[in-house]
Design a protein around this motif. Structure first.
Motif, PDB file in Angstrom:
ATOM      1  N   LYS A   1      -7.080  -8.024  79.419  1.00 47.10           N
ATOM      2  CA  LYS A   1      -6.512  -7.262  78.498  1.00 47.10           C
ATOM      3  C   LYS A   1      -7.784  -6.587  77.800  1.00 47.10           C
TER       4      LYS A   1
ATOM      5  N   LEU B   1      -1.100  -1.348  68.918  1.00 55.82           N
ATOM      6  CA  LEU B   1      -2.019  -2.363  68.801  1.00 55.82           C
ATOM      7  C   LEU B   1      -1.520  -3.392  68.275  1.00 55.82           C
TER       8      LEU B   1
ATOM      9  N   ASP C   1      -5.341  -7.576  69.584  1.00 56.08           N
ATOM     10  CA  ASP C   1      -5.651  -6.173  70.247  1.00 56.08           C
ATOM     11  C   ASP C   1      -6.635  -5.683  69.358  1.00 56.08           C
TER      12      ASP C   1
END
Length: 244
Positions: free
Chosen positions: A209, A229, A233
């Protein structure tokens, strides 16, 4: 899915449909295709499908009659209402989300243009979608149509061998794909990241990721503006931005 492609040059397309994933998907009955030369539908005694534009100007314009008649003919042969796609430089920029939308349909008709353009009545009264694959000039719409068909068919159920392949592709998640490695683990001194050899699936998923975020930030930062997001993230992205 039934896909009908209206084209003056079906020989440009047939090779692509008889290769690789498109060929396998067709053999498995996941979709059917029909290449329709709309010149066969013209009522012009000289077999013309284009004419000079009203008002003057360079180039020739595709006339509406053969295109309308060809679409009406293939539509009569199917009970489902088709999405009718016009390959056109003025169209919507093509994207993965558009491919996913079209993959839900049972019947697609794709019209490939040539010459200077289409009679506007084709655009206004016949098609449901206009698609452009990029801001550059091509000889005709066939190349764009092949791009659309390939991107749509690979999303159909059971077309790809691995069910996770399509969802993990670049753009399917909204981000670019993370780096990939395979054997050997050490090739000429160039080594695979240790974490991928660790067997720790949670850490591998987190690494992938972060690397996907990194690659998107470095190569296509515009995609991040549209990506939702998570807090994790955002934390990863901030770490990436602070890196030298």
């Amino acid at each position: 899915m039934q896909i009908d492609i209206l084209t003056l040059f079906p020989e440009m397309i047939s090779g692509v449909f008889n290769s690789s994933i498109l060929k396998k998907a067709h053999e498995k009955g996941k979709y059917q295709y029909n290449l329709v030369n709309f010149r066969d539908y013209t009522t012009n005694k000289h077999q013309k499908v284009d004419d000079y534009p009203y008002g003057g100007g360079a180039g020739m314009v595709l006339t509406p009659q053969p295109v309308f008649d060809a679409v009406e003919s293939v539509t009569r042969q199917n009970s489902t209402k088709p999405r009718i796609v016009l390959m056109c430089p003025q169209g919507e920029p093509y994207s993965q989300s558009k491919a996913e939308d079209l993959a839900k349909e049972e019947h697609l008709i794709i019209i490939c243009g040539h010459y200077e353009g289409y009679d506007e009545r084709i655009r206004e009264h016949l098609v449901t979608d206009e698609i452009s694959i990029g801001d550059y000039v091509l000889t005709g719409g066939e190349l764009g149509a092949m791009v659309v068909v390939d991107s749509v068919v690979r999303l159909l159920p059971d077309v790809l061998g691995n069910e996770s392949s399509a969802p993990e592709d670049s753009f399917s998640t909204g981000l670019l794909e993370h780096p990939q490695y395979t054997r050997p683990a050490d090739f000429r001194g160039m080594k695979v990241p240790d974490i991928l050899l660790s067997g720790d699936h949670a850490k591998i998923a987190a690494w992938r990721k972060k690397e996907s975020l990194r690659r998107t930030y470095q190569r296509r930062s515009d995609l991040l503006e549209q990506f939702d997001l998570t807090e994790e993230d955002q934390r990863m992205l901030e770490d990436i931005k602070r890196e030298p």
